[in-house]
Design a protein around this motif. Structure first.
Motif, PDB file in Angstrom:
ATOM      1  N   VAL A 150      -5.466 -17.784   8.843  1.00  0.00           N
ATOM      2  CA  VAL A 150      -5.540 -17.267  10.377  1.00  0.00           C
ATOM      3  C   VAL A 150      -4.117 -17.729  11.044  1.00  0.00           C
ATOM      4  CG1 VAL A 150      -6.408 -17.521  12.720  1.00  0.00           C
ATOM      5  CG2 VAL A 150      -8.042 -16.975  10.864  1.00  0.00           C
ATOM      6  N   LEU A 151      -3.745 -19.005  10.851  1.00  0.00           N
ATOM      7  CA  LEU A 151      -2.588 -19.571  11.369  1.00  0.00           C
ATOM      8  C   LEU A 151      -1.426 -18.654  10.675  1.00  0.00           C
ATOM      9  CD1 LEU A 151      -3.023 -23.400  10.978  1.00  0.00           C
ATOM     10  CD2 LEU A 151      -2.873 -22.173  13.233  1.00  0.00           C
ATOM     11  N   VAL A 153      -1.491 -15.443   9.698  1.00  0.00           N
ATOM     12  CA  VAL A 153      -1.218 -14.088  10.360  1.00  0.00           C
ATOM     13  C   VAL A 153      -0.963 -14.141  11.853  1.00  0.00           C
ATOM     14  CG1 VAL A 153      -2.499 -13.154   8.442  1.00  0.00           C
ATOM     15  CG2 VAL A 153      -3.621 -13.753  10.444  1.00  0.00           C
ATOM     16  N   ARG A 154      -1.466 -15.320  12.496  1.00  0.00           N
ATOM     17  CA  ARG A 154      -1.304 -15.380  13.886  1.00  0.00           C
ATOM     18  C   ARG A 154       0.185 -15.543  14.238  1.00  0.00           C
ATOM     19  NH1 ARG A 154      -6.029 -15.077  16.889  1.00  0.00           N
ATOM     20  NH2 ARG A 154      -7.511 -13.603  15.868  1.00  0.00           N
ATOM     21  N   THR A 155       0.663 -16.727  13.607  1.00  0.00           N
ATOM     22  CA  THR A 155       1.980 -17.293  13.941  1.00  0.00           C
ATOM     23  C   THR A 155       3.315 -16.660  13.404  1.00  0.00           C
ATOM     24  OG1 THR A 155       1.874 -19.150  12.217  1.00  0.00           O
ATOM     25  CG2 THR A 155       0.692 -19.728  14.176  1.00  0.00           C
ATOM     26  N   LYS A 156       2.762 -15.899  12.185  1.00  0.00           N
ATOM     27  CA  LYS A 156       3.796 -15.212  11.282  1.00  0.00           C
ATOM     28  C   LYS A 156       4.971 -16.253  10.679  1.00  0.00           C
ATOM     29  CE  LYS A 156       2.496 -11.222  12.844  1.00  0.00           C
ATOM     30  NZ  LYS A 156       1.701 -10.512  12.076  1.00  0.00           N
ATOM     31  N   ALA A 259      -4.031  -8.476   7.149  1.00  0.00           N
ATOM     32  CA  ALA A 259      -4.485  -9.851   7.881  1.00  0.00           C
ATOM     33  C   ALA A 259      -5.586 -10.103   6.865  1.00  0.00           C
ATOM     34  CB  ALA A 259      -4.781  -9.686   9.021  1.00  0.00           C
TER      35      ALA A 259
END
Length: 369
Positions: A150-151, A153-156, A259
């Motif tokens: 998750v980190l 895909v969310r933060t790139k 993702a």
């Protein structure tokens, strides 16, 4: 994924055209063969496999140590080699799939220990059946993978940065929480608790085959390789993994759930970490909180030796298994040959370099064909 190929249009008849005596030169076009549907042949197909370099390396290393240390060819010695390979290979399966998907995980070494500590400390502190701790540890391992994914895909942010941060945090948590709960740097013994014997039979027993004891981790390792290979080659999820690792933007454009694929790969690594962590717990009863640091490089090395590209989109679970096997042969072969074990890291680095060069050479030859 099937595709429809339109047969090539017939080549024009050049028998009456100008030229030396009206003769035509033979060519694929003159024969009406579309070069897009030509096959590479058996040899080309074989060389195109990502694990070919690791296969050659495993054969060479096995022959080398069979000559340098003949005792390694004995049945019990082979069992020992396979056990050493399986403790790397279990994690190498998940890491190989993750690398094919274009990502790294630098937290795998300490995550294995985190899983073992979670299972042990939970069972001991709450005085519950050991199996409750086992499933608690599974949840922790999957949660670590989920957080990493998750980190990412969310933060790139690059997976190198995300998982390096996880590595540092888990290293600190392992030591701090173990000291806080048990008062020492190792987990307390749980060998007398309910469920320990049955859990040990599942995660840390041996199977006797023709008089030779083979650790159960070897069978888990083989099963994971088969499952991962099936996923990569026979399912749409496998297509997604290769696509995401090859070109993330193009994959997203054609509807690949990028993702979810990446998060699933990180959770798959967590699952492998849980399995190895449970083996460590029930094989040795207690777990040192500072262990596991540096093992993440062994898992990555096994995957790279096995043909997984650092850039993603290419590799196989079988290759990662062969890379782990090379590790097992080398680590035990040096001992059986009675050499200084200090040479092992040098040998491992040399194998990594040679395997990478072979993989690059083979890929370039295939791409030129």
């Amino acid at each position: 994924m099937s595709s429809t190929r339109t047969p090539a249009a017939p080549a024009p008849d050049r028998s009456s055209s100008g030229g030396a005596g009206g003769a035509s030169q033979p060519s694929a076009a003159a024969a009406g063969i579309d070069e897009r549907i030509q096959t590479k042949g058996l040899l080309g197909t074989f060389l195109a496999r990502p694990e070919i370099g690791a296969l050659v390396g495993a054969i060479v290393v096995a022959l080398f140590f069979a000559i340098a240390a003949p005792s390694i060819t004995q049945a019990q010695s082979i069992s020992t080699v396979l056990y050493g390979a399986s403790t790397i290979g279990i994690m190498a399966v998940g890491v190989s799939l993750l690398m094919i998907g274009g990502e790294f995980d630098l937290s795998t070494g300490v995550a294995v220990i985190t899983s073992a500590l979670a299972g042990s400390m939970f069972s001991w502190f709450f005085a519950v059946n050991v199996w409750v701790g086992v499933f608690m540890a599974l949840g922790v391992s999957l949660l670590i993978g989920l957080i990493n994914g998750v980190l990412l895909v969310r933060t790139k942010l690059p997976s190198f940065i995300v998982t390096l941060a996880t590595f540092l945090m888990l290293t600190g948590l392992n030591l701090a929480l173990t000291r806080l709960i048990s008062g020492s740097v190792s987990s307390p013994s749980i060998s007398t608790m309910d469920g320990f014997d049955s859990a040990k039979a599942i995660f840390a027993s041996s199977v006797n085959i023709l008089g030779v004891d083979i650790k159960i981790t070897v069978f888990y390792w083989i099963a994971l390789v088969l499952i991962a290979t099936f996923i990569l080659l026979k399912t749409k999820v496998g297509n997604w993994i290769f696509a995401v690792g090859g070109d993330e933007n193009a994959s997203r454009a054609v509807g690949v759930p990028v993702a979810k694929t990446k998060i699933g790969l990180f959770m798959g690594v967590g699952l492998c970490g849980w399995l190895l962590g449970m083996h460590n717990l029930f094989a040795f009863d207690a777990v040192q909180s500072g262990e596991g640091v540096g093992n993440e490089f062994l898992y990555i090395i096994a995957a790279v030796i096995g043909g997984c590209l650092l850039t993603g989109g290419f590799g196989s679970a079988i290759g990662g298994a062969l890379g782990a096997l090379i590790f097992g042969i080398a680590s035990r072969g040096i001992v059986y040959a009675e050499w200084n074990p200090d040479w092992f890291k040098f040998f491992l680095g040399l194998m990594l370099l040679l395997a990478t060069i072979v993989n690059m050479y083979v890929r370039k030859r295939i791409e030129r064909k």
